[in-house]
Design a protein around this motif. Structure first.
Motif, PDB file in Angstrom:
ATOM      1  N   ARG A  14      34.895 -23.862  67.073  1.00 13.76           N
ATOM      2  CA  ARG A  14      34.346 -22.588  67.511  1.00 13.76           C
ATOM      3  C   ARG A  14      33.050 -22.790  68.272  1.00 13.76           C
ATOM      4  O   ARG A  14      32.687 -21.986  69.124  1.00 13.76           O
ATOM      5  N   TYR A  60      36.112 -26.329  57.928  1.00 15.99           N
ATOM      6  CA  TYR A  60      35.797 -25.001  58.466  1.00 15.99           C
ATOM      7  C   TYR A  60      35.708 -24.992  59.985  1.00 15.99           C
ATOM      8  O   TYR A  60      35.830 -23.941  60.609  1.00 15.99           O
ATOM      9  N   ARG A  64      39.249 -21.048  59.469  1.00 18.71           N
ATOM     10  CA  ARG A  64      38.273 -20.130  58.887  1.00 18.71           C
ATOM     11  C   ARG A  64      38.574 -19.819  57.430  1.00 18.71           C
ATOM     12  O   ARG A  64      37.659 -19.615  56.638  1.00 18.71           O
TER      13      ARG A  64
END
Length: 205
Positions: A14, A60, A64
């Motif tokens: 991300r 992570y 998520r």
């Protein structure tokens, strides 16, 4: 036999940091082991990190939530199921595929799938991942096998959609998911010799 393959595409985190694709397979194999040991309900991200020998941030960065993690693992589970089988004859093709199924049932993938079945009733995402992942790969492998037999003139057209085709692994699946009796190569050979192959040979044009 590898239980999980990793897609060729390298996804990014991300935050934009490139992911190490070699870690993905290790993490997924850890997930399969834990699913077999504790089931979906007791699975935690911390346990996955510890089992895989990676930091929690590595987990992570990829997923998520626990559901995301398991769904992704199911989706790429054992793509070797779809590997072509073409030995040159219907009988040996069927034998190869059935014995491949025995190996899968008795391996980490089979154990993980069985542990996930109760959770699938309440987790539609898990059900969909299973349907479009390993189940679809299995169906594709079988469809190619029947098509090859039809091309060789060993079976009439339309076999892949028949009840007979569907029944070739039914007894193995019954033991695996319902009765809990062992699914062995010896049992598979008996099913082939007494049930599956005689029925298929009777369909020869």
């Amino acid at each position: 036999m590898a239980v999980v393959t990793t897609p060729d595409t390298v996804r990014t985190s991300r935050g934009g940091r490139p992911r190490d694709p070699s870690r993905d397979g290790v993490i997924r194999e850890a997930i399969l082991r834990l699913l077999g040991d504790v089931g979906y309900g007791a699975l935690t991200m911390d346990a996955v990190a510890a089992e895989a020998g990676v930091g929690k941030a590595t987990i992570y960065r990829r997923w998520r939530t626990k559901q995301d993690l398991v769904v992704d693992t199911i989706a790429v589970m054992n793509q070797t199921l779809a590997a072509p089988v073409d030995t040159g004859s219907m009988e040996s093709d069927v034998r190869e595929v059935v014995h491949r199924m025995v190996d899968i049932i008795n391996g980490p993938v089979g154990t993980a799938i069985r542990s996930l079945l109760p959770s699938m009733q309440h987790q539609p995402a898990l059900t969909e991942a299973f349907r479009t992942g390993p189940l679809q790969a299995w169906r594709d492998s079988y469809s190619r096998m029947w098509a090859q037999a039809e091309e060789r003139g060993e079976l009439p057209p339309g076999m892949s959609q028949s009840v007979l085709a569907e029944s070739t692994t039914a007894l193995l699946t019954q033991r695996w998911l319902l009765t809990g009796e062992p699914v062995t190569h010896e049992y598979a050979d008996e099913v082939l010799a007494r049930v599956v192959l005689p029925l298929l040979q009777a369909q020869h044009p």
